[in-house]
Enzyme design. Structure first.
Site, PDB file in Angstrom:
ATOM      1  CG  ASP A  14      -2.071  -1.016   1.050  1.00 45.90           C
ATOM      2  OD1 ASP A  14      -2.348  -1.428  -0.089  1.00 45.90           O
ATOM      3  OD2 ASP A  14      -2.664  -1.391   2.075  1.00 45.90           O
ATOM      4  NE  ARG A  94       0.344   1.380  12.882  1.00 54.07           N
ATOM      5  CZ  ARG A  94       1.259   0.588  12.360  1.00 54.07           C
ATOM      6  NH1 ARG A  94       2.536   0.762  12.673  1.00 54.07           N
ATOM      7  NH2 ARG A  94       0.930  -0.358  11.512  1.00 54.07           N
ATOM      8  CG  ASP A 123      -2.712   0.742  12.422  1.00 46.17           C
ATOM      9  OD1 ASP A 123      -2.799   0.743  13.659  1.00 46.17           O
ATOM     10  OD2 ASP A 123      -2.061  -0.105  11.789  1.00 46.17           O
ATOM     11  CB  SER A 174      -2.230  -7.244   6.053  1.00 48.70           C
ATOM     12  OG  SER A 174      -1.856  -5.974   6.527  1.00 48.70           O
TER      13      SER A 174
END
Length: 409
Positions: A14, A94, A123, A174
């Site tokens: 991505d 994050r 996220d 993923s």
């Protein structure tokens, strides 16, 4: 608005597609930023790939020490585990990554930050709340949320534009990883009935293939923070790496969890967190020894709230600061050593000691040296049960009937 954008770049599908897509859609120069939180990747190759696919600049920020000291250890002291299963590895990284992106944006004079999160994940919330809280003047782009491509279509887009893809169509997982753990989703894992194939695991042996004989280790804590392994000083990231290897060798740290995402859907996730499983178990055992009953029960409530807060991306809030202050206070006497037994996928606490232990052998023993005054018990029982007895006398709720049976039985 500045024509530069800082992209959180992992080198995956991505974010690699996003470099090209942002240039096409927004005509902005992309600065690719990779934050090292223990990803164990070839960062030189990641920077090279970012430049190859169109970034004007690529940089790596080593944030491992910050991650351990300012995020992992506060979480460990809290004993925060989301829904009783997930040690919060991705969630915890994050806000730190968002902070580093903001710092780069300010230094580079960029007015926009981009991330590779989809509109279905957690996220996106974690990144954007952190950015909007710390730097509300910065704009945010979320290509994977905007472009509307499926994963298969993103792979085809990458192939069309000569962007190397790290996955093959039809066999995609993923994956996100850092010092504290790995998370794996997508592919066959989207069916919660399917057993995870062996290929999804990277850090842990299958328990069936783990050593036949158990291993033991001793972890020493000071005020809730691990400082030594088997009597030898080991701190920070080095401690976590050592325990990841040790526990992984014995098949410890595999978690298969159907969790409730922040966006309102259930998601099946596979986690590997060998060091986290060991440290959380050891820390809890030491708290059991050093916290009073009332402290432990109230802290358990705070721990659950703290886990939700981390999962929901609310790290940079006054509420988190307040809870952290309380949690730090509970750790004043959480010092000592815990002995763990590792065997075939299981981690068992088999010993614990502390100079601040609330366990009194002379009160607990039934042998010689017992100092517990048993003559205090009848009076205690009468007073403790007095409210129940009083209510039963005025408000009879239970009726005891005679049970008939044969004589002599």
């Amino acid at each position: 608005m500045s024509d530069k954008v800082v992209l959180a770049y992992s080198g995956g599908l991505d974010t690699s597609v996003a470099v090209r897509w942002i240039k096409e859609k927004y005509d902005m120069d992309v600065i690719a930023v990779t934050v090292d939180v223990g990803n164990e990747k070839d960062f030189g190759a990641i920077c090279e790939k970012a430049l190859k696919v169109g970034a004007v600049k690529a940089t790596v920020i080593d944030a491992r020490n910050d991650f351990v000291d300012d995020y992992i250890f506060p979480m460990l002291k809290a004993g925060a585990i989301y829904e009783g299963a997930y040690p919060l590895a991705t969630s915890l990284a994050r806000p730190l990554i968002a902070l580093k992106l903001i710092e780069v944006a300010i230094a580079e004079g960029a007015g926009t930050i981009a991330h590779g999160c989809t509109g279905k994940g957690n996220d996106q919330v974690r990144f954007e709340i952190a950015i909007n809280t710390l730097a509300p003047s910065l704009k945010i782009i979320a290509p994977a949320r905007e472009w509307g491509m499926t994963r298969e279509e993103a792979i085809q887009y990458a192939k069309k534009h000569g962007i190397p893809v790290p996955v093959q169509s039809g066999h995609a997982y993923s994956i996100d990883e850092n010092l504290w753990g790995r998370s794996i989703e997508s592919g066959v894992l989207e069916d919660p009935w399917v057993e995870p194939p062996a290929e999804v695991y990277s850090w842990t042996k299958s328990p069936a293939d783990a050593p036949q004989l158990p291993a033991y280790c001793e972890i020493t804590f000071e005020k809730g923070i691990p400082v030594a392994l088997d009597g030898n000083p080991v701190v920070g990231a080095a401690m976590i790496c050592r325990l990841n290897e040790l526990a992984g060798e014995h098949g410890i740290g595999r978690i298969d969890h159907v969790e409730n995402r922040l966006v309102g859907i259930k998601s099946r996730e596979i986690y590997e967190a060998p060091a986290a499983v060991l440290l959380l178990a050891a820390h809890q055992a030491l708290e059991d020894l050093t916290l009073s009953k009332d402290q432990a029960r109230f802290k358990a409530k705070v721990s659950a709230e703290f886990a939700d807060l981390i999962y929901d991306g609310l790290w940079f809030t006054a509420n988190r600061l307040d809870m952290s202050a309380y949690i730090d206070s509970t750790q004043r006497f959480v010092s000592g050593t815990v002995r763990l037994k590792l065997h075939k996928g299981t981690c068992s606490v088999v010993g614990r000691k502390s100079p601040y232990s609330l366990y009194s052998h002379s009160l607990a023993t039934y042998e010689k040296g017992d100092k517990f005054d048993q003559s205090d018990a009848p009076g205690f029982i009468r007073l403790f049960g007095l409210p129940a007895k009083t209510q039963a006398e005025s408000q009879p709720l239970f009726k005891v009937t005679e049970k008939h049976g044969e004589e002599g039985k």
